[in-house]
Enzyme design. Structure first.
Site, PDB file in Angstrom:
ATOM      1  N   TYR A   1      60.546  63.151  17.519  1.00  0.00           N
ATOM      2  CA  TYR A   1      61.771  62.362  17.757  1.00  0.00           C
ATOM      3  C   TYR A   1      61.558  60.921  17.281  1.00  0.00           C
ATOM      4  CZ  TYR A   1      65.243  59.804  20.589  1.00  0.00           C
ATOM      5  OH  TYR A   1      66.271  58.969  21.016  1.00  0.00           O
TER       6      TYR A   1
ATOM      7  N   LYS B   1      63.579  58.572  14.380  1.00  0.00           N
ATOM      8  CA  LYS B   1      64.233  57.284  14.659  1.00  0.00           C
ATOM      9  C   LYS B   1      63.577  56.152  13.860  1.00  0.00           C
ATOM     10  CE  LYS B   1      67.314  58.613  17.749  1.00  0.00           C
ATOM     11  NZ  LYS B   1      68.770  58.496  17.514  1.00  0.00           N
TER      12      LYS B   1
HETATM   13  N1  LIG Z   1      69.324  58.197  26.610  1.00  0.00           N
HETATM   14  C1  LIG Z   1      68.268  57.546  26.149  1.00  0.00           C
HETATM   15  O1  LIG Z   1      67.317  57.259  26.895  1.00  0.00           O
HETATM   16  C2  LIG Z   1      68.209  57.108  24.711  1.00  0.00           C
HETATM   17  C3  LIG Z   1      67.200  56.192  24.352  1.00  0.00           C
HETATM   18  C4  LIG Z   1      67.105  55.783  23.027  1.00  0.00           C
HETATM   19  C5  LIG Z   1      67.995  56.263  22.091  1.00  0.00           C
HETATM   20  N2  LIG Z   1      68.972  57.163  22.467  1.00  0.00           N
HETATM   21  C6  LIG Z   1      69.849  57.658  21.406  1.00  0.00           C
HETATM   22  O2  LIG Z   1      71.188  57.365  21.747  1.00  0.00           O
HETATM   23  C7  LIG Z   1      72.038  58.371  21.188  1.00  0.00           C
HETATM   24  C8  LIG Z   1      72.947  58.905  22.268  1.00  0.00           C
HETATM   25  O3  LIG Z   1      72.143  59.517  23.263  1.00  0.00           O
HETATM   26  P1  LIG Z   1      72.644  59.743  24.762  1.00  0.00           P
HETATM   27  O4  LIG Z   1      71.630  59.159  25.655  1.00  0.00           O
HETATM   28  O5  LIG Z   1      74.045  59.329  24.877  1.00  0.00           O
HETATM   29  O6  LIG Z   1      72.469  61.311  24.868  1.00  0.00           O
HETATM   30  P2  LIG Z   1      73.520  62.499  25.098  1.00  0.00           P
HETATM   31  O7  LIG Z   1      74.460  62.145  26.177  1.00  0.00           O
HETATM   32  O8  LIG Z   1      72.671  63.713  25.225  1.00  0.00           O
HETATM   33  O9  LIG Z   1      74.320  62.512  23.741  1.00  0.00           O
HETATM   34  C9  LIG Z   1      73.859  63.080  22.555  1.00  0.00           C
HETATM   35  C10 LIG Z   1      75.083  63.536  21.830  1.00  0.00           C
HETATM   36  O10 LIG Z   1      74.748  63.985  20.527  1.00  0.00           O
HETATM   37  C11 LIG Z   1      75.562  65.105  20.266  1.00  0.00           C
HETATM   38  N3  LIG Z   1      75.018  65.906  19.188  1.00  0.00           N
HETATM   39  C12 LIG Z   1      73.745  66.345  19.037  1.00  0.00           C
HETATM   40  N4  LIG Z   1      73.638  67.056  17.906  1.00  0.00           N
HETATM   41  C13 LIG Z   1      74.873  67.068  17.340  1.00  0.00           C
HETATM   42  C14 LIG Z   1      75.401  67.637  16.167  1.00  0.00           C
HETATM   43  N5  LIG Z   1      74.635  68.360  15.343  1.00  0.00           N
HETATM   44  N6  LIG Z   1      76.708  67.458  15.882  1.00  0.00           N
HETATM   45  C15 LIG Z   1      77.499  66.751  16.711  1.00  0.00           C
HETATM   46  N7  LIG Z   1      77.053  66.176  17.845  1.00  0.00           N
HETATM   47  C16 LIG Z   1      75.756  66.335  18.152  1.00  0.00           C
HETATM   48  C17 LIG Z   1      75.596  65.855  21.585  1.00  0.00           C
HETATM   49  O11 LIG Z   1      76.642  66.774  21.587  1.00  0.00           O
HETATM   50  P3  LIG Z   1      76.719  67.986  22.671  1.00  0.00           P
HETATM   51  O12 LIG Z   1      77.190  67.344  23.948  1.00  0.00           O
HETATM   52  O13 LIG Z   1      77.704  68.915  22.063  1.00  0.00           O
HETATM   53  O14 LIG Z   1      75.335  68.537  22.772  1.00  0.00           O
HETATM   54  C18 LIG Z   1      75.804  64.693  22.541  1.00  0.00           C
HETATM   55  O15 LIG Z   1      77.152  64.354  22.641  1.00  0.00           O
HETATM   56  C19 LIG Z   1      71.128  59.416  20.551  1.00  0.00           C
HETATM   57  O16 LIG Z   1      71.015  59.171  19.173  1.00  0.00           O
HETATM   58  C20 LIG Z   1      69.799  59.161  21.224  1.00  0.00           C
HETATM   59  O17 LIG Z   1      68.727  59.563  20.409  1.00  0.00           O
HETATM   60  C21 LIG Z   1      69.101  57.586  23.752  1.00  0.00           C
END
Ligand SMILES: NC(=O)c1ccc[n+]([C@@H]2O[C@H](COP(=O)([O-])OP(=O)(O)OC[C@H]3O[C@@H](n4cnc5c(N)ncnc54)[C@H](OP(=O)(O)O)[C@@H]3O)[C@@H](O)[C@H]2O)c1
Length: 254
Positions: free
Chosen positions: A160, A164
């Site tokens: 992962y 990133k």
């Molecule tokens: N939460 C953290 O601690 C954190 C920290 C650093 C960075 N981030 C980054 O922030 C971003 C948002 O994360 P989040 O925390 O909001 O997580 P999240 O709620 O799990 O959201 C991830 C989203 O990505 C969507 N997704 C994944 N693969 C996809 C695809 N092939 N086509 C369309 N949609 C897709 C998922 O859709 P489904 O609902 O349909 O699965 C979900 O809506 C991500 O890029 C993550 O890597 C998060």
């Protein structure tokens, strides 16, 4: 421009991965400012719920499309349709991503490749099209959720993290190319945030609150910042982590 908007309030926002917890929280703030949205996600039911919620919170306009963003061949038509529906675009906000299964990815290349495709290849495809669109118009902001995990590979999540890291480096170079053309590229590096992605992780109750993270993102996009750590303390934490000597780092369990 409505009473709720000022010159730095984005008016037309394209959201890729609109059902992400961080994206939803960010869009709730923009909706209260009267923004218009085109929302893209792969889960129709969740997407309809997010769209309905943003309307009740004050969004001026909401249109949606269902798409698996892994399908890069469909990106040009999807993005052209979205911008046509919005009649322009002030901000593109890329939020989709997967954490993936690190243990499985250590043994199986296809699992690693899937994580890298979703988190790196798909955003590269989207951002390449969006940047060229913005350059032609000499305006627009492209805001992308990368991660602090990209700042240094760690044994617990280096697949992962490397996806990133690639994304952050790509955005650095893109910014260097398009800033002089009037286009802003905002790299957002969250630390751990309480969303579906981190649910059930040890100590997840100590992770950052998604609404506080969203507020910081809204400010960074309004100011057209380059790279922003959210919460801001992560800039210092990652400075220290990046500077731990390798002979020490390789013995740590991070
Ligand atoms: N939460 C953290 O601690 C954190 C920290 C650093 C960075 N981030 C980054 O922030 C971003 C948002 O994360 P989040 O925390 O909001 O997580 P999240 O709620 O799990 O959201 C991830 C989203 O990505 C969507 N997704 C994944 N693969 C996809 C695809 N092939 N086509 C369309 N949609 C897709 C998922 O859709 P489904 O609902 O349909 O699965 C979900 O809506 C991500 O890029 C993550 O890597 C998060």
């Amino acid at each position: 421009m409505t009473d709720r908007q000022n010159s730095t309030t984005p008016r037309k926002i394209l959201v890729l991965g609109a059902t992400s917890g961080i994206a939803e929280a960010t869009c709730r703030i923009w909706a209260a400012q009267g923004a218009s949205f085109f929302l893209v996600a792969r889960n129709a039911e969740k997407l309809a719920a997010v769209a309905a919620d943003l309307k009740t919170r004050g969004a001026s306009f909401v249109d949606t499309a269902i798409a698996d963003l892994d399908d890069t061949d469909k990106h040009p038509a999807l993005l052209a349709h979205a911008i046509n529906s919005l009649t322009g675009m002030d901000v593109a906000y890329l939020a989709h991503g997967i954490l993936g299964d690190q243990t499985h990815a250590e043994q199986d290349f296809n699992t690693a490749a899937q994580i890298i495709h979703t988190n790196f290849m798909a955003p590269v495809s989207l951002v390449t099209w969006l940047a060229n669109f913005c350059v032609q118009r000499r305006s627009g902001t492209i805001a992308v959720l990368s991660s602090v995990a990209g700042d240094r590979g760690r044994k617990s999540n280096y697949v992962y993290g490397s996806s990133k890291a690639g994304l952050s480096a790509f955005l650095d170079g893109l910014r260097n190319r398009v800033d002089r053309e009037g286009v802003k590229v905002v790299t957002i590096k969250p630390g751990p945030v309480r969303t579906a992605m981190t649910a059930g992780m040890p100590k997840s109750e100590k992770f950052a609150d998604v609404d506080a993270v969203a507020e910081a993102i809204v400010k960074a996009v309004a100011k057209g910042k380059d790279t922003v750590y959210v919460p801001f303390q992560w800039r210092g934490i990652m400075f220290v982590v990046r500077h731990i000597p390798e002979r020490v780092f390789k013995k740590l369990n991070l």
